[in-house]
Design a protein around this motif. Structure first.
Motif, PDB file in Angstrom:
ATOM      1  N   ALA A   1      22.212  29.776 -16.810  1.00 44.49           N
ATOM      2  CA  ALA A   1      23.333  29.266 -16.181  1.00 44.49           C
ATOM      3  C   ALA A   1      23.241  27.754 -16.027  1.00 44.49           C
ATOM      4  CB  ALA A   1      23.634  29.820 -14.838  1.00 44.49           C
ATOM      5  N   MET A   2      22.089  27.078 -15.671  1.00 46.77           N
ATOM      6  CA  MET A   2      22.116  25.559 -15.536  1.00 46.77           C
ATOM      7  C   MET A   2      22.106  24.969 -16.597  1.00 46.77           C
ATOM      8  SD  MET A   2      21.787  25.155 -12.292  1.00 46.77           S
ATOM      9  CE  MET A   2      21.539  23.141 -12.580  1.00 46.77           C
ATOM     10  N   ASP A   3      21.827  25.413 -17.774  1.00 51.08           N
ATOM     11  CA  ASP A   3      21.865  24.883 -19.144  1.00 51.08           C
ATOM     12  C   ASP A   3      23.240  24.573 -19.566  1.00 51.08           C
ATOM     13  OD1 ASP A   3      20.681  23.615 -21.407  1.00 51.08           O
ATOM     14  OD2 ASP A   3      21.083  25.412 -22.443  1.00 51.08           O
ATOM     15  N   GLY A   4      24.103  25.690 -18.999  1.00 52.31           N
ATOM     16  CA  GLY A   4      25.663  25.606 -19.353  1.00 52.31           C
ATOM     17  C   GLY A   4      26.222  24.728 -18.555  1.00 52.31           C
ATOM     18  N   LEU A   5      25.730  24.548 -17.385  1.00 51.83           N
ATOM     19  CA  LEU A   5      26.201  23.499 -16.406  1.00 51.83           C
ATOM     20  C   LEU A   5      25.902  22.072 -16.620  1.00 51.83           C
ATOM     21  CD1 LEU A   5      25.987  25.557 -13.189  1.00 51.83           C
ATOM     22  CD2 LEU A   5      28.252  24.995 -14.425  1.00 51.83           C
TER      23      LEU A   5
ATOM     24  N   ASN B   1      20.500  21.644 -23.219  1.00 59.12           N
ATOM     25  CA  ASN B   1      21.268  20.453 -22.258  1.00 59.12           C
ATOM     26  C   ASN B   1      20.416  20.143 -21.187  1.00 59.12           C
ATOM     27  OD1 ASN B   1      23.806  20.540 -23.902  1.00 59.12           O
ATOM     28  ND2 ASN B   1      23.822  22.692 -22.716  1.00 59.12           N
ATOM     29  N   MET B   2      19.158  20.550 -21.005  1.00 52.47           N
ATOM     30  CA  MET B   2      18.181  19.714 -20.126  1.00 52.47           C
ATOM     31  C   MET B   2      16.765  19.518 -20.518  1.00 52.47           C
ATOM     32  SD  MET B   2      18.578  23.020 -17.126  1.00 52.47           S
ATOM     33  CE  MET B   2      17.992  24.208 -18.020  1.00 52.47           C
ATOM     34  N   THR B   3      16.208  18.658 -19.936  1.00 53.89           N
ATOM     35  CA  THR B   3      14.746  18.545 -20.240  1.00 53.89           C
ATOM     36  C   THR B   3      14.051  19.592 -19.616  1.00 53.89           C
ATOM     37  OG1 THR B   3      15.157  16.126 -20.174  1.00 53.89           O
ATOM     38  CG2 THR B   3      12.746  16.854 -19.854  1.00 53.89           C
TER      39      THR B   3
END
Length: 160
Positions: free
Chosen positions: A18-22, A43-45
């Motif tokens: 969910a956080m990677d999508g946001l 999309n995140m480190t």
């Protein structure tokens, strides 16, 4: 920077996905400690483990923490004055052995600086709210205020 943490004992792929999508829509860096999950964010480190000193430095530098409902992380956020969005792991998804994280979230609901997203559909709104929080100090109870005042008076005057 937003720090996402799920602890190091278990994965929490639902939250990490969910956080990677946001992350691309948040307009700031997102760093995630992913634990033993299998999902690999793009999309995140991401780090599966973060050493305690490095974790503390990341908390100090972040604008917001997004986390499982782990008491250690919640206490760290409170100690360092950082707003936190907690997303409880759920038994129904096989994320934990029971729903104690939902119980934890419900017991902490309403505390200053702490927001709850019971599922990923609430996450975007809670992140936006969390990024607007400027004061995470807990409201002191009347008993705590009385104790504080008595200790202050004793330190300043030597008398109660």
């Amino acid at each position: 920077m937003i720090l996402v943490t799920v602890g190091m004992q278990l994965g929490f792929d639902r939250l990490i996905k969910a956080m990677d999508g946001l992350a691309p829509m948040l307009g700031m860096e997102v760093v995630a400690q992913t634990g033993k999950g299998t999902y690999q964010p793009v999309n995140m480190t991401a780090h599966d483990r973060i050493a305690p000193a490095e974790f503390e430095a990341l908390v100090k530098d972040c604008s917001l923490i997004v986390s499982h409902a782990g008491i250690g992380t919640i206490l760290t956020a409170q100690r360092l004055g950082k707003p936190i969005v907690i997303v409880p792991r759920r038994l129904e998804y096989g994320e934990h052995r029971n729903d104690h994280q939902i119980a934890t979230a419900r017991n902490l609901e309403g505390r200053n600086g702490l927001l709850i997203a019971l599922d990923e559909s609430e996450l975007s709104d809670r992140i936006a709210q969390g990024l607007e929080i400027t004061d995470t100090r807990a409201e002191r109870s009347p008993t705590a205020r009385t104790l504080h005042d008595a200790v202050t008076q004793f330190i300043e005057t030597g008398h109660l």
